[in-house]
Scaffold this motif. Structure first.
Motif, PDB file in Angstrom:
ATOM      1  N   GLU A  27     -67.036 105.954 -52.806  1.00 52.93           N
ATOM      2  CA  GLU A  27     -66.961 106.984 -52.042  1.00 52.93           C
ATOM      3  C   GLU A  27     -65.784 107.242 -50.755  1.00 52.93           C
ATOM      4  OE1 GLU A  27     -71.063 108.480 -52.009  1.00 52.93           O
ATOM      5  OE2 GLU A  27     -69.775 110.352 -52.980  1.00 52.93           O
ATOM      6  N   ALA A  28     -66.225 105.971 -50.224  1.00 50.38           N
ATOM      7  CA  ALA A  28     -65.327 105.944 -48.877  1.00 50.38           C
ATOM      8  C   ALA A  28     -63.917 105.345 -48.819  1.00 50.38           C
ATOM      9  CB  ALA A  28     -65.869 104.878 -47.803  1.00 50.38           C
ATOM     10  N   TRP A  29     -63.846 104.476 -49.564  1.00 46.26           N
ATOM     11  CA  TRP A  29     -62.453 104.479 -50.513  1.00 46.26           C
ATOM     12  C   TRP A  29     -61.754 105.273 -50.856  1.00 46.26           C
ATOM     13  CZ3 TRP A  29     -58.066 101.531 -50.205  1.00 46.26           C
ATOM     14  CH2 TRP A  29     -57.493 101.586 -50.842  1.00 46.26           C
ATOM     15  N   VAL A  30     -62.451 105.755 -52.208  1.00 42.92           N
ATOM     16  CA  VAL A  30     -61.757 107.699 -52.479  1.00 42.92           C
ATOM     17  C   VAL A  30     -60.990 108.185 -50.955  1.00 42.92           C
ATOM     18  CG1 VAL A  30     -61.742 109.014 -53.417  1.00 42.92           C
ATOM     19  CG2 VAL A  30     -63.063 106.534 -54.996  1.00 42.92           C
ATOM     20  N   ASP A  31     -61.481 108.799 -50.259  1.00 43.15           N
ATOM     21  CA  ASP A  31     -61.892 109.267 -49.609  1.00 43.15           C
ATOM     22  C   ASP A  31     -60.551 108.340 -48.435  1.00 43.15           C
ATOM     23  OD1 ASP A  31     -63.924 110.455 -46.383  1.00 43.15           O
ATOM     24  OD2 ASP A  31     -62.435 111.769 -47.582  1.00 43.15           O
ATOM     25  N   LEU A  32     -60.702 107.443 -48.383  1.00 41.58           N
ATOM     26  CA  LEU A  32     -59.698 107.498 -47.465  1.00 41.58           C
ATOM     27  C   LEU A  32     -58.186 107.684 -48.291  1.00 41.58           C
ATOM     28  CD1 LEU A  32     -60.346 103.708 -46.626  1.00 41.58           C
ATOM     29  CD2 LEU A  32     -60.498 105.509 -44.596  1.00 41.58           C
ATOM     30  N   LEU A  33     -58.660 107.433 -49.811  1.00 40.59           N
ATOM     31  CA  LEU A  33     -57.528 107.430 -50.831  1.00 40.59           C
ATOM     32  C   LEU A  33     -56.549 109.645 -50.227  1.00 40.59           C
ATOM     33  CD1 LEU A  33     -57.775 105.522 -53.521  1.00 40.59           C
ATOM     34  CD2 LEU A  33     -56.110 104.937 -51.575  1.00 40.59           C
ATOM     35  N   LEU A  34     -57.926 110.040 -50.014  1.00 40.96           N
ATOM     36  CA  LEU A  34     -57.705 111.470 -50.389  1.00 40.96           C
ATOM     37  C   LEU A  34     -57.059 112.079 -48.799  1.00 40.96           C
ATOM     38  CD1 LEU A  34     -60.712 112.115 -51.971  1.00 40.96           C
ATOM     39  CD2 LEU A  34     -58.493 112.694 -52.775  1.00 40.96           C
ATOM     40  N   MET A  35     -57.494 110.836 -48.078  1.00 41.53           N
ATOM     41  CA  MET A  35     -57.653 111.639 -46.548  1.00 41.53           C
ATOM     42  C   MET A  35     -55.493 111.511 -45.767  1.00 41.53           C
ATOM     43  SD  MET A  35     -59.861 109.797 -43.710  1.00 41.53           S
ATOM     44  CE  MET A  35     -60.999 109.799 -44.492  1.00 41.53           C
ATOM     45  N   VAL A  36     -54.952 110.290 -46.906  1.00 41.25           N
ATOM     46  CA  VAL A  36     -53.871 109.585 -45.896  1.00 41.25           C
ATOM     47  C   VAL A  36     -52.891 110.694 -46.138  1.00 41.25           C
ATOM     48  CG1 VAL A  36     -55.004 107.009 -45.908  1.00 41.25           C
ATOM     49  CG2 VAL A  36     -53.371 108.674 -47.686  1.00 41.25           C
ATOM     50  N   ASN A  37     -51.563 110.502 -45.683  1.00 44.21           N
ATOM     51  CA  ASN A  37     -50.746 110.948 -45.675  1.00 44.21           C
ATOM     52  C   ASN A  37     -50.022 111.361 -46.779  1.00 44.21           C
ATOM     53  OD1 ASN A  37     -51.470 112.829 -43.458  1.00 44.21           O
ATOM     54  ND2 ASN A  37     -49.405 111.784 -42.153  1.00 44.21           N
ATOM     55  N   HIS A  38     -49.433 112.272 -47.467  1.00 45.85           N
ATOM     56  CA  HIS A  38     -48.718 112.091 -48.903  1.00 45.85           C
ATOM     57  C   HIS A  38     -47.070 112.034 -48.621  1.00 45.85           C
ATOM     58  CE1 HIS A  38     -48.920 116.673 -48.509  1.00 45.85           C
ATOM     59  NE2 HIS A  38     -47.698 116.759 -49.180  1.00 45.85           N
ATOM     60  N   LYS A  39     -47.146 112.595 -47.564  1.00 50.72           N
ATOM     61  CA  LYS A  39     -45.689 112.280 -47.010  1.00 50.72           C
ATOM     62  C   LYS A  39     -45.443 111.791 -45.354  1.00 50.72           C
ATOM     63  CE  LYS A  39     -44.170 116.868 -46.477  1.00 50.72           C
ATOM     64  NZ  LYS A  39     -43.679 118.463 -45.678  1.00 50.72           N
ATOM     65  N   ASP A  40     -44.376 111.550 -44.859  1.00 50.35           N
ATOM     66  CA  ASP A  40     -44.277 111.150 -43.477  1.00 50.35           C
ATOM     67  C   ASP A  40     -43.956 112.458 -42.773  1.00 50.35           C
ATOM     68  OD1 ASP A  40     -41.452 108.868 -43.789  1.00 50.35           O
ATOM     69  OD2 ASP A  40     -43.652 108.693 -44.088  1.00 50.35           O
ATOM     70  N   LYS A  41     -45.110 112.490 -41.667  1.00 53.84           N
ATOM     71  CA  LYS A  41     -45.164 113.469 -41.024  1.00 53.84           C
ATOM     72  C   LYS A  41     -45.047 113.081 -39.118  1.00 53.84           C
ATOM     73  CE  LYS A  41     -48.212 117.670 -39.960  1.00 53.84           C
ATOM     74  NZ  LYS A  41     -49.042 119.099 -40.530  1.00 53.84           N
ATOM     75  N   LYS A  42     -44.849 113.721 -38.478  1.00 49.22           N
ATOM     76  CA  LYS A  42     -44.731 114.111 -36.659  1.00 49.22           C
ATOM     77  C   LYS A  42     -46.282 114.294 -36.378  1.00 49.22           C
ATOM     78  CE  LYS A  42     -39.845 112.443 -36.225  1.00 49.22           C
ATOM     79  NZ  LYS A  42     -38.584 113.252 -35.422  1.00 49.22           N
ATOM     80  N   ILE A  43     -46.979 114.034 -35.557  1.00 46.56           N
ATOM     81  CA  ILE A  43     -48.084 114.644 -34.579  1.00 46.56           C
ATOM     82  C   ILE A  43     -47.553 114.706 -33.513  1.00 46.56           C
ATOM     83  CG2 ILE A  43     -49.224 114.920 -37.002  1.00 46.56           C
ATOM     84  CD1 ILE A  43     -50.882 112.823 -35.409  1.00 46.56           C
ATOM     85  N   LEU A  44     -48.727 115.658 -32.649  1.00 47.56           N
ATOM     86  CA  LEU A  44     -48.351 114.723 -31.332  1.00 47.56           C
ATOM     87  C   LEU A  44     -49.621 114.802 -31.330  1.00 47.56           C
ATOM     88  CD1 LEU A  44     -46.993 115.762 -28.469  1.00 47.56           C
ATOM     89  CD2 LEU A  44     -48.508 118.181 -28.845  1.00 47.56           C
ATOM     90  N   LEU A  45     -49.943 113.809 -30.150  1.00 48.65           N
ATOM     91  CA  LEU A  45     -51.188 112.525 -29.743  1.00 48.65           C
ATOM     92  C   LEU A  45     -50.563 112.735 -28.016  1.00 48.65           C
ATOM     93  CD1 LEU A  45     -53.738 111.364 -30.823  1.00 48.65           C
ATOM     94  CD2 LEU A  45     -52.241 109.017 -30.859  1.00 48.65           C
ATOM     95  N   GLY A  46     -51.317 113.262 -27.778  1.00 55.02           N
ATOM     96  CA  GLY A  46     -52.257 113.529 -26.550  1.00 55.02           C
ATOM     97  C   GLY A  46     -50.944 113.896 -26.227  1.00 55.02           C
ATOM     98  N   SER A  47     -49.814 113.224 -25.276  1.00 52.57           N
ATOM     99  CA  SER A  47     -48.427 113.778 -24.623  1.00 52.57           C
ATOM    100  C   SER A  47     -47.459 112.930 -25.741  1.00 52.57           C
ATOM    101  CB  SER A  47     -48.762 112.945 -23.126  1.00 52.57           C
ATOM    102  OG  SER A  47     -48.575 112.061 -22.712  1.00 52.57           O
ATOM    103  N   GLU A  48     -47.911 112.005 -26.220  1.00 47.45           N
ATOM    104  CA  GLU A  48     -46.782 111.274 -27.093  1.00 47.45           C
ATOM    105  C   GLU A  48     -46.343 111.817 -28.818  1.00 47.45           C
ATOM    106  OE1 GLU A  48     -48.031 106.560 -25.004  1.00 47.45           O
ATOM    107  OE2 GLU A  48     -48.113 106.965 -26.916  1.00 47.45           O
TER     108      GLU A  48
END
Length: 309
Positions: A27-48
């Motif tokens: 279940e943990a392995w499948v959960d990783l497959l479900l949660m990763v991005n399906h396309k490139d995406k930029k996110i704000l992490l702190g001030s970066e």
């Protein structure tokens, strides 16, 4: 069996998936497959601004631990197990953990994605919530660390200031005790200068030497401290040992010299060796003085005078 099935991410909202349980490794392995991005995406992490690529997920061991109801140690071991089987790669730093699925397209065919274009327009809510939560906790940890550092620095400075004031106070007390008078304002700078070069114990010992010589002047104390520093006498123990050595080295044939006289000698002045040898050389015994009766020359002169001649 061959082939594969399409598993939509909305499965996470199904009541079966939401059951309160401890995840299995599968279940943990499948959960990783479900949660990763399906396309490139930029996110704000702190001030970066961070780029999360297709097949990647920014998370943390703590978050996965809470999600799978595992200990953080078990999560870490599981990720290392997947890495050893070349199923994922993991990169960690102080702010985040980046999980990347190896050969992500094997599990998520891009042609199939084209048939489900609406998926590409959906906001990855869980990803954003995960990132926001991680960012908030990271910022809190950084703030706490900064506050602790500021507090420790403040305490260290206060302790250093307190110790310095104690050292200055000891010098002022000795200054007055040995008869240099109440410390004038001009002496404050002198004491500060002494403390930059010598320990309080050595300074007090120099004041004592000046007192014993009845030379209660700052300049005289400076000469003593300068001489001791030049000789490497930076502790009271070394100074006392030097005094003892001086007393033992004095020769009985030499003119007695006090330790204070030694300290008054100008650095670099050396008594010539021939003068020292001259002082040590014993005087040769003089010949005994002869009387007139014992001196034949005088007797001869007397005889000639009597004979008229």
């Amino acid at each position: 069996m061959t082939g594969w099935i399409s598993l939509h991410r909305s499965i996470e909202n199904h009541w079966l998936f939401k059951e309160d349980r401890k995840f299995s490794k599968f279940e943990a392995w499948v959960d990783l497959l479900l949660m990763v991005n399906h396309k490139d995406k930029k996110i704000l992490l702190g001030s970066e601004l961070a780029l999360v690529r297709r097949g990647q997920k920014i998370t943390s061991l703590r978050k996965l631990s809470e999600r799978w109801q595992w200990s953080i140690t078990k999560v870490d071991r599981f990720l290392k197990l997947l890495e050893s089987d070349e199923m994922i790669t993991v990169k960690k730093d102080s702010k985040k953990t980046v999980v990347s699925i190896v050969n992500y397209d094997i599990y998520q065919n891009q042609d199939l994605e084209k048939r489900h274009r609406k998926d590409s327009n959906e906001t990855p809510t869980i990803q954003e919530e995960d990132t926001d939560d991680t960012r908030t906790k990271t910022n809190n940890n950084v703030n706490n660390a900064n506050n602790d550092s500021i507090r420790r620095n403040k305490e260290d400075k206060q302790e250093q200031q307190s110790n310095y004031e104690k050292r200055v106070g000891r010098i002022f007390k000795a200054y007055e005790y040995f008869g240099f008078g109440v410390t004038p304002a001009a002496a404050n700078d002198q004491v500060v200068d002494w403390l930059e070069k010598h320990s309080p114990e050595v300074i007090i010992e120099a004041l004592r030497e000046a007192y014993n010589e009845n030379k209660k002047k700052n300049n005289y104390v400076n000469r003593i401290l300068t001489r001791w520093k030049a000789d490497g006498l930076d502790t009271v123990e070394k100074i006392k040992a030097d005094k003892k050595q001086f007393e033992l080295s004095k020769s009985d044939t030499q003119k007695p010299q006090s330790y204070q006289q030694k300290m008054r000698e100008r650095p670099g002045e050396v008594t010539p060796g021939w003068m020292k040898e001259e002082k040590r050389k014993p005087e040769s015994p003089s010949e005994p003085v002869k009387t007139a009766a014992e001196d034949p020359e005088i007797q001869k002169m007397i005889a000639e005078f009597r004979n008229g001649g």
